[in-house]
Design an enzyme around this catalytic site. Structure first.
Site, PDB file in Angstrom:
ATOM      1  N   TYR A 165      15.659  -6.339  14.160  1.00 51.21           N
ATOM      2  CA  TYR A 165      15.558  -6.110  12.714  1.00 51.21           C
ATOM      3  C   TYR A 165      16.692  -6.833  11.993  1.00 51.21           C
ATOM      4  CZ  TYR A 165      14.594  -3.480   8.432  1.00 51.21           C
ATOM      5  OH  TYR A 165      14.260  -3.115   7.139  1.00 51.21           O
ATOM      6  N   ALA A 192      18.185  -9.541  12.901  1.00 47.82           N
ATOM      7  CA  ALA A 192      17.895 -10.976  12.920  1.00 47.82           C
ATOM      8  C   ALA A 192      16.827 -11.342  11.902  1.00 47.82           C
ATOM      9  CB  ALA A 192      17.464 -11.402  14.323  1.00 47.82           C
ATOM     10  N   ASP A 220      -3.333  -9.904   7.560  1.00 43.86           N
ATOM     11  CA  ASP A 220      -2.134  -9.852   8.383  1.00 43.86           C
ATOM     12  C   ASP A 220      -1.297 -11.058   7.980  1.00 43.86           C
ATOM     13  OD1 ASP A 220      -0.147 -10.068  10.316  1.00 43.86           O
ATOM     14  OD2 ASP A 220      -1.466  -9.523  11.973  1.00 43.86           O
ATOM     15  N   VAL A 221      -0.251 -10.817   7.221  1.00 41.98           N
ATOM     16  CA  VAL A 221       0.495 -11.932   6.628  1.00 41.98           C
ATOM     17  C   VAL A 221       1.382 -12.666   7.622  1.00 41.98           C
ATOM     18  CG1 VAL A 221       0.407 -11.122   4.243  1.00 41.98           C
ATOM     19  CG2 VAL A 221       2.224 -10.298   5.757  1.00 41.98           C
ATOM     20  N   ILE A 258      16.438   4.003   2.141  1.00 40.88           N
ATOM     21  CA  ILE A 258      15.538   4.417   1.069  1.00 40.88           C
ATOM     22  C   ILE A 258      14.606   5.502   1.605  1.00 40.88           C
ATOM     23  CG2 ILE A 258      13.816   3.654  -0.619  1.00 40.88           C
ATOM     24  CD1 ILE A 258      16.576   2.382  -1.033  1.00 40.88           C
ATOM     25  N   SER A 307       0.797  -1.224   0.000  1.00 39.50           N
ATOM     26  CA  SER A 307       0.000   0.000   0.000  1.00 39.50           C
ATOM     27  C   SER A 307       0.826   1.269   0.000  1.00 39.50           C
ATOM     28  CB  SER A 307      -0.944   0.005   1.206  1.00 39.50           C
ATOM     29  OG  SER A 307      -0.220   0.038   2.417  1.00 39.50           O
TER      30      SER A 307
END
Length: 248
Positions: free
Chosen positions: A160, A162, A68-69, A193, A19
């Site tokens: 993060y 890991a 929610d993946v 980014i 999104s």
């Protein structure tokens, strides 16, 4: 079209976390190459609808699908909806992720678990869910979003680090087992980014420490994803897109 701009007509792509930010750019890029795109979101339904509108305005096909993946049942339902509305998933981009900036003294067990669930477990769940269709067709492209933090100190936190190192291990493991079935699995590892998540990086003036002297653009990451999707001989690799933040 060339491998750098593949012909994805009659292909169906699913972009998790599509999104906004990098995911949004990837979804639009895949659609521009002809793919029908499922834009996954968890909370930002309005943003996902805007991505769909932009793709459709350019003559493409797209749907927004909430899930929610990091939850297996949600993933199963999502894949069923995508297959019903667009068809079997040919291209999976595991982009959904999170990264709360926390040092080791403030990192909790709950935050560690949540980060690994969203960033790593989700890629496993979604990959497992699309594999039957890819194997039946003997063609598939899976691209996982890693990070420069997978192989470096990073600025977000060890949770993060890991999660993204795990993404690269997951990538190599699947690639080794699926290559002979026409399915490639690769990772793209962005550096800093220019996205909403990068606000703390701007505050820390990270761009000045990069050889290119600026933050990356989301379209520069999407361009590399598109290149990988178009190349059937690249698999098990992590492609850095980091402005020279590291040389690996």
């Amino acid at each position: 079209m060339s491998a750098l701009s593949p012909d994805l007509n009659n292909r169906v792509a699913l972009v998790t976390g599509g999104s906004r930010g990098i995911g949004r750019a990837i979804a639009i890029s895949l659609a521009s190459a002809g793919a029908a795109v499922a834009v996954n979101y968890r909370q930002r339904g309005d943003d996902a609808s805007q991505v769909v509108d932009e793709i459709e305005s350019a003559g493409g096909r797209a749907i927004a699908v909430r899930a929610d993946v990091s939850v297996g049942d949600d993933v199963t339902r999502m894949i069923g909806e995508v297959e019903d509305r667009l068809g079997i998933v040919d291209i999976l981009v595991n982009n959904a992720g999170m990264g709360a900036f926390l040092d080791i003294d403030n990192l909790t067990e709950a935050e560690f678990d949540r980060t690994l669930a969203v960033n790593l477990k989700s890629a496993f769940l979604c990959t497992q869910a699309v594999l039957p269709g890819m194997r039946a067709r003997r063609w598939g492209r899976i691209v996982n979003l890693s990070s420069v933090a997978a192989r470096g100190a990073g600025l977000v936190g060890v949770h993060y680090n890991a999660s993204k190192a795990g993404i690269e291990g997951l990538t190599r493991g699947y690639a080794a087992r699926l290559g002979r079935e026409g399915i490639t699995v690769n990772a793209v590892a962005p550096g800093p980014i220019d996205t909403e998540m990068a606000a703390p990086l701007k505050a820390a003036n990270v761009a000045e420490r990069l050889p290119v002297g600026r933050l990356g653009d989301v379209d520069e990451v999407a361009q590399v994803v598109l290149m990988i999707v178009g190349n059937g001989f690249v698999t098990g690799q992590t492609i850095p897109v980091n402005g020279g933040a590291s040389f690996i």
